[in-house]
Design an enzyme around this catalytic site. Structure first.
Site, mmCIF file in Angstrom:
data_model
loop_
_atom_site.group_PDB
_atom_site.id
_atom_site.type_symbol
_atom_site.label_atom_id
_atom_site.label_comp_id
_atom_site.label_asym_id
_atom_site.label_seq_id
_atom_site.Cartn_x
_atom_site.Cartn_y
_atom_site.Cartn_z
ATOM 1 N N GLU A 196 0.859 -1.188 0.000
ATOM 2 C CA GLU A 196 0.000 0.000 0.000
ATOM 3 C C GLU A 196 0.890 1.232 0.000
ATOM 4 O O GLU A 196 1.770 1.382 0.867
ATOM 5 C CB GLU A 196 -0.951 0.031 1.193
ATOM 6 C CG GLU A 196 -1.793 1.301 1.207
ATOM 7 C CD GLU A 196 -3.147 1.148 1.867
ATOM 8 O OE1 GLU A 196 -4.023 1.996 1.592
ATOM 9 O OE2 GLU A 196 -3.345 0.200 2.640
ATOM 10 N N GLY A 200 -0.477 6.995 6.023
ATOM 11 C CA GLY A 200 -1.398 7.862 6.745
ATOM 12 C C GLY A 200 -0.748 8.533 7.937
ATOM 13 O O GLY A 200 0.333 8.159 8.389
ATOM 14 N N ASP A 228 5.732 5.189 2.662
ATOM 15 C CA ASP A 228 5.360 6.563 2.996
ATOM 16 C C ASP A 228 6.619 7.432 2.995
ATOM 17 O O ASP A 228 7.719 6.943 3.297
ATOM 18 C CB ASP A 228 4.694 6.613 4.378
ATOM 19 C CG ASP A 228 3.821 7.845 4.563
ATOM 20 O OD1 ASP A 228 2.587 7.719 4.438
ATOM 21 O OD2 ASP A 228 4.370 8.932 4.803
ATOM 22 N N ASP A 246 10.280 8.512 -0.991
ATOM 23 C CA ASP A 246 9.534 9.548 -1.683
ATOM 24 C C ASP A 246 8.882 8.955 -2.927
ATOM 25 O O ASP A 246 9.565 8.538 -3.870
ATOM 26 C CB ASP A 246 10.492 10.678 -2.076
ATOM 27 C CG ASP A 246 9.778 11.873 -2.680
ATOM 28 O OD1 ASP A 246 8.569 11.771 -2.968
ATOM 29 O OD2 ASP A 246 10.430 12.917 -2.868
ATOM 30 N N ASP A 269 -2.734 4.690 -2.300
ATOM 31 C CA ASP A 269 -3.419 5.656 -1.441
ATOM 32 C C ASP A 269 -2.380 6.665 -0.960
ATOM 33 O O ASP A 269 -2.349 7.045 0.199
ATOM 34 C CB ASP A 269 -4.087 4.940 -0.261
ATOM 35 C CG ASP A 269 -4.984 5.859 0.556
ATOM 36 O OD1 ASP A 269 -5.340 6.948 0.048
ATOM 37 O OD2 ASP A 269 -5.318 5.509 1.701
ATOM 38 N N HIS A 272 -1.789 11.108 -4.178
ATOM 39 C CA HIS A 272 -2.916 11.347 -5.090
ATOM 40 C C HIS A 272 -2.600 12.403 -6.139
ATOM 41 O O HIS A 272 -3.483 12.783 -6.922
ATOM 42 C CB HIS A 272 -4.198 11.731 -4.339
ATOM 43 C CG HIS A 272 -4.550 10.789 -3.231
ATOM 44 N ND1 HIS A 272 -4.680 9.428 -3.441
ATOM 45 C CD2 HIS A 272 -4.784 11.000 -1.901
ATOM 46 C CE1 HIS A 272 -4.985 8.850 -2.289
ATOM 47 N NE2 HIS A 272 -5.051 9.765 -1.344
ATOM 48 N N ASP A 298 -9.055 7.564 -4.569
ATOM 49 C CA ASP A 298 -9.202 9.025 -4.541
ATOM 50 C C ASP A 298 -8.930 9.661 -5.900
ATOM 51 O O ASP A 298 -8.184 10.634 -6.016
ATOM 52 C CB ASP A 298 -8.298 9.630 -3.464
ATOM 53 C CG ASP A 298 -8.685 9.171 -2.071
ATOM 54 O OD1 ASP A 298 -9.816 8.695 -1.908
ATOM 55 O OD2 ASP A 298 -7.869 9.285 -1.148
#
Length: 395
Positions: A196, A200, A228, A246, A269, A272, A298
């Site tokens: 993923e 978040g 992330d 990144d 996710d 976006h 999204d």
């Protein structure tokens, strides 16, 4: 507590659990019985939803005695005021309820999937039931024991419930979980590698990871990687591996496939931003196994200029939706007329399905090479074919 946290070791245990008792016993011996025991108990704890247990009259300790090759490996789970710890019970622990299990059978139950036959024979010692004080300890422990053993029974949980329990926004701010369940349910018990993009919580190091925990629970035999730009190492747990990088950096994104692949499911996710979405798809969709799924969330940002979107030119190929619309014609590339027009692009021969919903798309990887319709069928419209010719065409 010492568990198997390295992906390669976990993969060995998961794979052996579906192969048979001898394979499991060999894997346990190689990985270390104590580490495997801790790993299996950790997995049961993660599936137990102990936070849903109501108020208890006092602390509860459950000790698992796990038999393997003539040895008994003891591992305790302590539950007090909503907090769980497992490993050594410690000197202040309440008198334990004893659960006896075979380590091989437990491994098969936890990681073997529904197609792996096993008999999880257990013996539970609730203590001296003739002593009212000990009897009450057993009564208090019953819901905790039941939930822990449920973690070995493989009882399915609904994805929307898992989203709420684990703090994922895939149900609530968005309503993606029914879509995910429609496409992911057939893969649920398979040995998978899931990635993923986006964990978040933004820059806060202790926030995020709800969706990773949700995927871990929903896919009991999967390894789950989260990517992330911020340090999300606090989200790491058994079968969950955060990676910092990144997602706008082509070198980093391009290296993910070699580092983690082959992949079974990719979920974008991340930022976006349209450019990031397209970059990730170019790098990771080819790394999917045949039958793999690539999800982009999204997609509303495809129309927002601040994300590189365009609400005026809906076919702008630099936007997420404009890029995806181009892929759709590639599904039928073998039917394109004109000299040289049927030459496949990079994705034409590997995209076999595309499903679009409100703000989310699911794309299927495979081999798109069924072959074109016969040339005589497309020489002229059916309305121009005479009755005799039509019989010939349809015969």
């Amino acid at each position: 507590m010492s568990t198997l946290r390295e992906a390669t070791e976990l993969r060995v245990l998961i794979r052996s659990a579906a192969a048979g008792d001898d394979a499991v016993a060999e894997a346990i011996s190689r990985l270390g019985p104590a580490r495997v025991a801790a790993t299996l108990v950790d997995e049961m704890v993660s599936r137990a939803d102990l936070g849903e247990v109501g108020p208890l009259p006092g602390p509860v300790t459950v000790r698992f005695d796990l038999d393997f090759d003539g040895r008994t490996l003891a591992h305790s789970v302590s539950f007090k005021e909503g907090r769980v710890r497992h490993g050594d019970a410690g000197p202040d622990a309440a008198r334990p309820v004893l659960v006896e299990l075979e380590l091989v059978a437990l491994a098969r139950a936890v990681f073997g999937g529904p197609m792996a036959p096993h008999a999880l024979c257990r013996r539970i010692d609730w203590g001296d039931v003739d002593d009212p004080r000990e009897f009450m300890v057993g009564v208090a422990a019953a819901p905790v024991v039941q939930r822990l053993l449920r973690g070995a029974a493989g009882e399915p949980a609904r994805l929307d419930e898992l989203a709420l329990v684990n703090g994922s926004d895939k149900w609530g701010p968005h309503f993606y979980t029914p879509i995910y369940e429609r496409h992911f349910a057939p893969l649920r018990e398979q040995e998978l590698t899931i990635v993923e993009l986006g964990i978040g919580g933004y820059a806060h190091p202790g926030s995020g990871g709800g969706s990773l925990r949700m995927w871990k629970r929903y896919f009991p035999r999967a390894l789950v990687y989260g990517v992330d730009m911020f340090d999300k190492s606090a989200a790491a747990e058994q079968r969950v591996f955060p990676i910092q990088g990144d997602l706008s950096d082509p070198d980093f994104v391009g290296g993910l496939a070699g580092r983690l692949g082959p992949l079974d499911i990719v979920i974008d996710d991340g930022s976006h931003a349209c450019a990031d979405v397209i970059l990730a798809f170019h790098a990771l969709f080819p790394a999917l196994r045949p039958g793999g799924l690539y999800v982009i969330e999204d997609l509303q940002t495809s129309y927002w200029p601040s994300y590189g979107g365009n609400a005026t030119n809906l076919h702008d190929a630099s936007t997420s939706m404009g890029f995806l619309k181009q892929l759709l014609d590639g599904l039928n590339y073998e039917e394109h007329d004109g000299a040289g027009s049927s030459r496949p692009t990079r994705f034409d021969s590997m995209l076999v399905g595309a499903h679009f919903y409100h703000n989310i798309a699911v794309l299927e990887k495979g081999r798109n090479a069924d072959g074109p319709m016969p040339g005589f069928v497309r020489q002229r419209p059916v309305t121009q074919v005479g009755r005799a010719d039509r019989r010939e065409v349809t015969a």
